[in-house]
Design a protein around this motif. Structure first.
Motif, PDB file in Angstrom:
ATOM      1  N   HIS A  17     -34.682   2.482   8.129  1.00  0.00           N
ATOM      2  CA  HIS A  17     -34.402   2.562   6.685  1.00  0.00           C
ATOM      3  C   HIS A  17     -35.572   2.072   5.845  1.00  0.00           C
ATOM      4  N   SER A  18     -36.338   1.141   6.370  1.00  0.00           N
ATOM      5  CA  SER A  18     -37.447   0.590   5.589  1.00  0.00           C
ATOM      6  C   SER A  18     -38.543   1.616   5.347  1.00  0.00           C
ATOM      7  N   VAL A  19     -38.912   2.358   6.390  1.00  0.00           N
ATOM      8  CA  VAL A  19     -39.963   3.364   6.213  1.00  0.00           C
ATOM      9  C   VAL A  19     -39.464   4.519   5.353  1.00  0.00           C
ATOM     10  N   ILE A  20     -38.188   4.890   5.507  1.00  0.00           N
ATOM     11  CA  ILE A  20     -37.625   5.938   4.654  1.00  0.00           C
ATOM     12  C   ILE A  20     -37.623   5.479   3.199  1.00  0.00           C
ATOM     13  N   GLY A  21     -37.241   4.227   2.986  1.00  0.00           N
ATOM     14  CA  GLY A  21     -37.228   3.678   1.629  1.00  0.00           C
ATOM     15  C   GLY A  21     -38.621   3.627   1.027  1.00  0.00           C
ATOM     16  N   THR A  22     -39.619   3.277   1.839  1.00  0.00           N
ATOM     17  CA  THR A  22     -40.998   3.209   1.341  1.00  0.00           C
ATOM     18  C   THR A  22     -41.498   4.589   0.933  1.00  0.00           C
ATOM     19  N   VAL A  23     -41.255   5.575   1.781  1.00  0.00           N
ATOM     20  CA  VAL A  23     -41.684   6.946   1.477  1.00  0.00           C
ATOM     21  C   VAL A  23     -40.953   7.467   0.243  1.00  0.00           C
ATOM     22  N   LEU A  24     -39.635   7.238   0.209  1.00  0.00           N
ATOM     23  CA  LEU A  24     -38.845   7.723  -0.924  1.00  0.00           C
ATOM     24  C   LEU A  24     -39.287   7.044  -2.214  1.00  0.00           C
ATOM     25  N   GLY A  25     -39.575   5.744  -2.134  1.00  0.00           N
ATOM     26  CA  GLY A  25     -40.025   5.021  -3.323  1.00  0.00           C
ATOM     27  C   GLY A  25     -41.308   5.594  -3.889  1.00  0.00           C
ATOM     28  N   ASN A  26     -42.239   5.975  -3.002  1.00  0.00           N
ATOM     29  CA  ASN A  26     -43.495   6.584  -3.473  1.00  0.00           C
ATOM     30  C   ASN A  26     -43.257   7.967  -4.069  1.00  0.00           C
TER      31      ASN A  26
END
Length: 357
Positions: free
Chosen positions: A300-309
């Motif tokens: 979830h953290s990497v998905i959240g980071t990508v989505l945030g960008n």
């Protein structure tokens, strides 16, 4: 260990309750990391709502994980040999996915540093720095939970000795809680130039130790369970109301709107209320069966980071609360979808990422 005692421990928390609790708490962890309130919006309506959810209710999710980790470790343990055998299984189910996920994040951010889209600060390709980056989860702070869990598991031989005197262990737990609240809650060291890491967190060890103790107090907890089953609606109502109340106060304290209290003072109360509330209603809660919550926690953290960008340009154009809901729902769906797909169709990868769950 008699079959009667084993049967009591097995009956205390049914497998469906454990599955539902892990599912709900995984969603809560995603919610915590979807928090997007800044200094300019902290005292707005959106700020209070997000804080109530993330720093009020959701903050009890990790304590639930720790509690059940301790409980599941000692549920079928009676001898020192059993303890070391169980520690061996945790190499696969905890240590392996922790190191794998940490390495994955290290690789992702190291490769990103070679592009013009990501700052290379903190990235080093020196062998010792790579090893340190994996062990101390350099680029995925949410993995602190798994690191602490490894530390707690290393203490299980000592815990097993203490559990032979359950009331003495209960007294020790009370002392640890007092120390965590009023003296020191963690031992932090500067591992990286720009951030510290907690080598051992006393406050979270209390939840793990409480889970271990639950095995020894299964007779008492079974009586509580009977009360819950006989008065399920009433207990759900009372625990739900108390959950909202304690969560609201905890969120106010966490945001330092009240500085008199230790910032996690009411978390144990939120944890107890959430635990009882879930215990009352878990049979009514649907959950994703074929998805490892360990994978959800890791991805979830990497998905959240990508989505945030990707949504960076949207942030200033939509209401803060709407952005939070959008990010929370999207990351949750994508994380569980990823976990579901690899568990159903790519089982070798699922085994590595989930520790065989």
């Amino acid at each position: 260990m008699s079959n009667k005692i084993i049967e009591k421990k097995e009956l205390l928390f049914e497998s469906r309750f454990l599955s539902v609790a892990f599912f709900v708490c995984s969603l809560m962890v995603v919610g915590i990391h979807s928090y997007n309130i800044s200094d300019s919006t902290v005292n707005t309506a959106a700020g209070y709502i997000e804080s109530f959810l993330c720093h009020g209710i959701f903050i009890a999710a990790v304590p639930v994980f720790f509690f059940f980790s301790g409980y599941l470790f000692f549920r079928n343990v009676s001898t020192t040999k059993d303890v070391f055998k169980k520690m061996g299984t945790r190499v696969k189910s905890v240590l392996m996915p922790f190191l794998v996920w940490s390495a994955i994040y290290l690789v992702i951010f190291s490769l990103a540093s070679l592009t013009p889209f990501y700052s290379s600060d903190g990235v080093s390709f020196a062998p010792l720095d790579i090893l340190k980056g994996i062990v101390f989860y350099r680029f995925s702070f949410p993995l602190w939970y798994m690191y602490q869990l490894v530390m707690f598991i290393l203490l299980t031989p000592l815990i097993n000795v203490l559990l032979k005197k359950r009331y003495l262990s209960l007294a020790l737990l009370a002392v640890l809680i007092v120390i965590a609240i009023f003296v020191k809650d963690s031992f932090d060291v500067e591992i990286f130039p720009d951030s510290n890491r907690s080598l051992f967190q006393i406050n979270f060890f209390c939840y793990y130790f409480a889970g271990c103790l639950a095995v020894k107090f299964s007779d008492v907890l079974l009586k509580i369970k009977q009360i819950i089953e006989n008065k399920r609606v009433l207990v759900a109502l009372v625990s739900g109301v108390l959950l909202v109340g304690f969560a609201f106060v905890q969120s106010i304290i966490f945001e330092e709107r009240i500085t008199f209290f230790y910032d996690r003072f009411f978390v144990p109360f939120v944890f107890i209320c959430l635990f009882i509330f879930l215990w009352c209603i878990y049979k009514k809660i649907p959950y994703v069966k074929n998805a490892s919550t360990m994978v959800v926690y890791g991805v979830h953290s990497v998905i959240g980071t990508v989505l945030g960008n990707l949504l960076a340009g949207v942030y200033s154009k939509v209401p803060t609360l709407l952005y939070f809901i959008l990010a929370y729902v999207t990351v949750s769906i994508l994380s569980f979808t990823f976990a579901y797909i690899i568990k159903r169709f790519i089982k070798p990868i699922n085994f590595i990422l989930s520790g065989g769950r």
